[in-house]
Scaffold this motif. Structure first.
Motif, mmCIF file in Angstrom:
data_model
loop_
_atom_site.group_PDB
_atom_site.id
_atom_site.type_symbol
_atom_site.label_atom_id
_atom_site.label_comp_id
_atom_site.label_asym_id
_atom_site.label_seq_id
_atom_site.Cartn_x
_atom_site.Cartn_y
_atom_site.Cartn_z
ATOM 1 N N GLY A 65 -1.316 -13.135 -0.821
ATOM 2 C CA GLY A 65 -2.695 -12.650 -0.822
ATOM 3 C C GLY A 65 -2.929 -11.396 -0.008
ATOM 4 O O GLY A 65 -3.561 -10.446 -0.492
ATOM 5 N N PRO A 66 -2.437 -11.324 1.244
ATOM 6 C CA PRO A 66 -2.674 -10.111 2.036
ATOM 7 C C PRO A 66 -2.144 -8.839 1.392
ATOM 8 O O PRO A 66 -2.807 -7.797 1.430
ATOM 9 C CB PRO A 66 -1.962 -10.424 3.360
ATOM 10 N N ASN A 67 -0.955 -8.888 0.793
ATOM 11 C CA ASN A 67 -0.433 -7.696 0.126
ATOM 12 C C ASN A 67 -1.289 -7.306 -1.063
ATOM 13 O O ASN A 67 -1.589 -6.124 -1.286
ATOM 14 C CB ASN A 67 1.010 -7.932 -0.329
ATOM 15 N N ALA A 68 -1.676 -8.301 -1.884
ATOM 16 C CA ALA A 68 -2.501 -8.014 -3.051
ATOM 17 C C ALA A 68 -3.861 -7.458 -2.630
ATOM 18 O O ALA A 68 -4.345 -6.465 -3.196
ATOM 19 C CB ALA A 68 -2.678 -9.276 -3.890
ATOM 20 N N LEU A 69 -4.474 -8.079 -1.643
ATOM 21 C CA LEU A 69 -5.802 -7.646 -1.189
ATOM 22 C C LEU A 69 -5.750 -6.259 -0.548
ATOM 23 O O LEU A 69 -6.623 -5.418 -0.799
ATOM 24 C CB LEU A 69 -6.366 -8.661 -0.197
ATOM 25 N N ASP A 70 -4.741 -6.014 0.267
ATOM 26 C CA ASP A 70 -4.659 -4.710 0.919
ATOM 27 C C ASP A 70 -4.369 -3.599 -0.084
ATOM 28 O O ASP A 70 -4.928 -2.497 0.028
ATOM 29 C CB ASP A 70 -3.580 -4.721 1.997
ATOM 30 N N ALA A 71 -3.514 -3.882 -1.074
ATOM 31 C CA ALA A 71 -3.245 -2.868 -2.099
ATOM 32 C C ALA A 71 -4.521 -2.530 -2.866
ATOM 33 O O ALA A 71 -4.803 -1.357 -3.153
ATOM 34 C CB ALA A 71 -2.164 -3.357 -3.057
ATOM 35 N N LEU A 72 -5.305 -3.539 -3.174
ATOM 36 C CA LEU A 72 -6.575 -3.303 -3.869
ATOM 37 C C LEU A 72 -7.556 -2.546 -2.982
ATOM 38 O O LEU A 72 -8.282 -1.667 -3.460
ATOM 39 C CB LEU A 72 -7.173 -4.637 -4.322
ATOM 40 N N ARG A 73 -7.589 -2.859 -1.710
ATOM 41 C CA ARG A 73 -8.453 -2.123 -0.779
ATOM 42 C C ARG A 73 -8.001 -0.671 -0.672
ATOM 43 O O ARG A 73 -8.827 0.234 -0.545
ATOM 44 C CB ARG A 73 -8.450 -2.779 0.600
ATOM 45 N N HIS A 74 -6.695 -0.460 -0.703
ATOM 46 C CA HIS A 74 -6.157 0.908 -0.655
ATOM 47 C C HIS A 74 -6.632 1.716 -1.860
ATOM 48 O O HIS A 74 -6.932 2.914 -1.743
ATOM 49 C CB HIS A 74 -4.630 0.847 -0.618
ATOM 50 N N VAL A 75 -6.734 1.077 -3.001
ATOM 51 C CA VAL A 75 -7.147 1.757 -4.234
ATOM 52 C C VAL A 75 -8.666 1.855 -4.346
ATOM 53 O O VAL A 75 -9.203 2.905 -4.723
ATOM 54 C CB VAL A 75 -6.576 1.016 -5.467
ATOM 55 N N LEU A 76 -9.379 0.786 -4.002
ATOM 56 C CA LEU A 76 -10.811 0.663 -4.330
ATOM 57 C C LEU A 76 -11.745 0.718 -3.131
ATOM 58 O O LEU A 76 -12.950 0.893 -3.307
ATOM 59 C CB LEU A 76 -11.057 -0.656 -5.069
ATOM 60 N N ARG A 133 0.828 -1.217 0.000
ATOM 61 C CA ARG A 133 0.000 0.000 0.000
ATOM 62 C C ARG A 133 0.857 1.260 0.000
ATOM 63 O O ARG A 133 0.374 2.356 -0.299
ATOM 64 C CB ARG A 133 -0.969 0.015 1.181
ATOM 65 N N TYR A 134 2.152 1.116 0.348
ATOM 66 C CA TYR A 134 3.059 2.261 0.348
ATOM 67 C C TYR A 134 3.863 2.343 -0.947
ATOM 68 O O TYR A 134 4.711 3.229 -1.090
ATOM 69 C CB TYR A 134 4.003 2.169 1.539
ATOM 70 N N ASN A 135 3.597 1.442 -1.891
ATOM 71 C CA ASN A 135 4.282 1.493 -3.179
ATOM 72 C C ASN A 135 3.891 2.774 -3.911
ATOM 73 O O ASN A 135 2.708 3.127 -3.980
ATOM 74 C CB ASN A 135 3.891 0.260 -4.001
ATOM 75 N N SER A 136 4.865 3.465 -4.457
ATOM 76 C CA SER A 136 4.596 4.775 -5.065
ATOM 77 C C SER A 136 3.618 4.673 -6.226
ATOM 78 O O SER A 136 2.774 5.569 -6.409
ATOM 79 C CB SER A 136 5.913 5.403 -5.541
ATOM 80 N N ASN A 137 3.691 3.592 -7.006
ATOM 81 C CA ASN A 137 2.802 3.465 -8.162
ATOM 82 C C ASN A 137 1.382 3.106 -7.742
ATOM 83 O O ASN A 137 0.406 3.590 -8.326
ATOM 84 C CB ASN A 137 3.360 2.413 -9.124
ATOM 85 N N VAL A 138 1.252 2.275 -6.721
ATOM 86 C CA VAL A 138 -0.077 1.954 -6.186
ATOM 87 C C VAL A 138 -0.689 3.193 -5.549
ATOM 88 O O VAL A 138 -1.883 3.486 -5.735
ATOM 89 C CB VAL A 138 0.019 0.803 -5.162
ATOM 90 N N ASP A 139 0.109 3.920 -4.797
ATOM 91 C CA ASP A 139 -0.399 5.121 -4.131
ATOM 92 C C ASP A 139 -0.848 6.161 -5.152
ATOM 93 O O ASP A 139 -1.855 6.861 -4.958
ATOM 94 C CB ASP A 139 0.688 5.685 -3.222
ATOM 95 N N ARG A 140 -0.106 6.254 -6.260
ATOM 96 C CA ARG A 140 -0.490 7.198 -7.317
ATOM 97 C C ARG A 140 -1.825 6.798 -7.946
ATOM 98 O O ARG A 140 -2.679 7.639 -8.215
ATOM 99 C CB ARG A 140 0.601 7.256 -8.376
ATOM 100 N N GLU A 200 9.039 -11.642 -11.987
ATOM 101 C CA GLU A 200 7.867 -11.446 -11.135
ATOM 102 C C GLU A 200 6.945 -10.427 -11.778
ATOM 103 O O GLU A 200 7.374 -9.558 -12.537
ATOM 104 C CB GLU A 200 8.277 -10.998 -9.730
ATOM 105 N N VAL A 201 5.655 -10.567 -11.484
ATOM 106 C CA VAL A 201 4.624 -9.665 -11.988
ATOM 107 C C VAL A 201 3.770 -9.239 -10.812
ATOM 108 O O VAL A 201 3.145 -10.073 -10.155
ATOM 109 C CB VAL A 201 3.744 -10.353 -13.059
ATOM 110 N N LYS A 202 3.738 -7.942 -10.536
ATOM 111 C CA LYS A 202 2.958 -7.428 -9.423
ATOM 112 C C LYS A 202 2.326 -6.113 -9.861
ATOM 113 O O LYS A 202 3.014 -5.087 -9.951
ATOM 114 C CB LYS A 202 3.842 -7.257 -8.181
ATOM 115 N N ASP A 203 1.052 -6.144 -10.164
ATOM 116 C CA ASP A 203 0.408 -4.935 -10.673
ATOM 117 C C ASP A 203 -1.086 -4.955 -10.421
ATOM 118 O O ASP A 203 -1.668 -5.971 -10.024
ATOM 119 C CB ASP A 203 0.700 -4.749 -12.171
ATOM 120 N N ILE A 204 -1.696 -3.806 -10.636
ATOM 121 C CA ILE A 204 -3.154 -3.632 -10.579
ATOM 122 C C ILE A 204 -3.568 -2.969 -11.878
ATOM 123 O O ILE A 204 -3.029 -1.922 -12.241
ATOM 124 C CB ILE A 204 -3.574 -2.753 -9.385
#
Length: 456
Positions: free
Chosen positions: A193-204, A139-146, A249-253
């Motif tokens: 899963g927790p990182n992916a889910l929390d990042a999505l919750r941070h965005v959506l 959730r603190y990733n600069s691209n996710v936060d943007r 590795e692939v990590k994106d939204i």
């Protein structure tokens, strides 16, 4: 030189006049990112470390107290807060001890393995008035936060896909507990899963789980999974997890918009070195942890919410018979012994309640095509085309959803069974795009018939 004070609010929360004194419990593969983040934050000071491995303890900076038992660290009076980065199965007990000792706690995700334990920790934090904080670094990733800050109008979003895929052996170092189902609690769902889910919750915003499937299970540890969720306003969200990516590795939204365009936050973009994105994310964790301590007991941790999502995903997925990327049976093979050429629109067959049927070697069953897509037991099936009778050469199992190939060509999938001629034989109903008979399929006596589990 004494580092600057952490400010009056945090000082009041910790009872200290200087930097927040931090102890790190567990010095495994994730600990170096916490240690660097603590070192680079002038409001924090590393005062103690704990691990069973004396080599890891020896690597701590001079002046940092070393412990092999977390209870001794907590009783030392050297810490105001602790970072817990231990195998998942130890989180609940160690975090409970820390909160009860009066320490604030930053715990590496997942907070716990089970929902009940996560709720219990939240209750302990409330009772003790200490801060409970789960470290979700993405959730603190600069691209996710943007992406979260620049989210398109929600009414324009058709669906969202979050991918978190890697080769797990490249990321765990010597920490083999990740591949121990009892210690980890599972595999990619509970770890990535927790990182992916929390990042999505941070965005959506909040998410509700609708369905889940796991697969490529090795020793009880799943190496791939798919989760299907929805936002509060109905946007479909898919999470694709993989621990067995061949390379990289692939990590994106990715937001798929209704006009056909996409908007993507690539968590690795701009961070070219292996794990090079993590340092700024863990700095974000520790800064937010400080803020949470300063905010006091009014703040509620998101850890239990994500544990609930993971727990529910496992309950749904583990109850399913199918597993991704794991064939559960050999193809069932038969040969046509009699051809049928007619079709009817008023046959009156009935879909049986059985998902699968065992077949003995030498048994003969009838193959019937239908375009009616029956799905409910007892449903009447009228529009049918007759293909013929097939003899099975070996004992096998035929299941709904099996792909049916006649003469090497895909004809359709097994929709179910009709028992009007049982015990003489079953009618195996095959769902097809159009009615098929031996005539239209150009079949011959002796042609092979294969029932194959669909690829997952």
């Amino acid at each position: 030189m004494t580092p600057p004070a952490i400010g009056p609010e945090a000082a009041a929360a910790t009872g200290t006049e200087g930097p927040l004194r931090i102890g790190v419990i567990g010095l495994g593969v994730i600990a170096p990112f916490f240690l660097r983040a603590i070192e680079e934050d002038r409001h924090l000071r590393l005062t103690a470390g704990c691990d069973l491995d004396p080599v890891k303890l020896a690597g701590l900076p001079s002046g940092v107290a070393r412990f092999t038992d977390h209870r001794d660290l907590l009783a030392s009076g050297l810490v105001d807060a602790v970072v817990v980065t231990l195998p998942n199965d130890l989180h609940a007990s160690v975090v409970t001890d820390a909160l009860d000792s009066g320490a604030h706690v930053c715990c590496e995700k997942p907070l716990t393995v089970h929902s009940a334990d996560a709720r219990a920790l939240a209750a302990v934090a409330e009772r003790t008035g200490r801060t409970l904080f789960t470290a979700f670094h993405r959730r603190y990733n600069s691209n996710v936060d943007r992406l979260a800050a620049e989210l398109p109008d929600r009414s324009t979003i058709e669906r969202v896909v979050g991918r978190y895929q890697e080769r797990i052996e490249e990321h765990t170092g010597n920490d083999r507990w990740y591949l121990d189902a009892e210690r980890c609690g599972g595999g990619c769902v509970i770890d990535n899963g927790p990182n992916a889910l929390d990042a999505l919750r941070h965005v959506l915003g909040e998410l509700t789980l609708k369905d889940a499937v796991i697969g490529d299970v090795r020793g009880g540890v799943e190496f791939c999974a798919e989760l299907w969720l929805t936002t509060d306003d109905g946007i479909p969200v898919t999470v694709e997890l993989d621990w067995a990516l061949p390379t990289g590795e692939v990590k994106d939204i990715t937001l798929h918009l209704k006009d056909g365009t996409t908007v993507t936050a690539d968590m690795l973009a701009g961070y070219d070195g292996f794990k090079s994105s993590l340092d700024h994310e863990y700095r974000g964790i520790m800064a937010d942890f400080r803020a949470a301590v300063a905010a006091g007991p009014s703040r509620r941790d998101d850890g239990p919410v994500v544990v609930d999502l993971v727990d529910r995903a496992y309950r749904v997925a583990r109850a399913k018979e199918a597993r991704l990327r794991m064939p559960s049976k050999t193809p069932a093979e038969a040969a046509l012994v009699k051809l049928l050429f007619h079709r009817r629109g008023d046959r009156g067959m009935t879909l049986s309640p059985w998902f699968s049927r065992c077949v003995r070697a030498g048994e003969v069953h009838e193959l019937v095509s239908t375009t009616e897509r029956p799905s409910v037991p007892g449903q009447r099936v009228d529009a049918v085309g007759f293909l013929g009778f097939a003899e099975f050469g070996a004992a096998t199992v035929v299941e709904r959803g099996d792909e049916v190939r006649l003469g090497g060509k895909l004809v359709g999938v097994v929709a179910g069974f009709d028992e009007c001629h049982f015990p003489n034989h079953y009618n195996i109903l095959i769902e097809t795009e159009r009615l098929v008979t031996a005539e239209t399929a150009d079949l011959r006596v002796g042609d092979p018939v294969v029932f194959r589990e669909p690829a997952s």
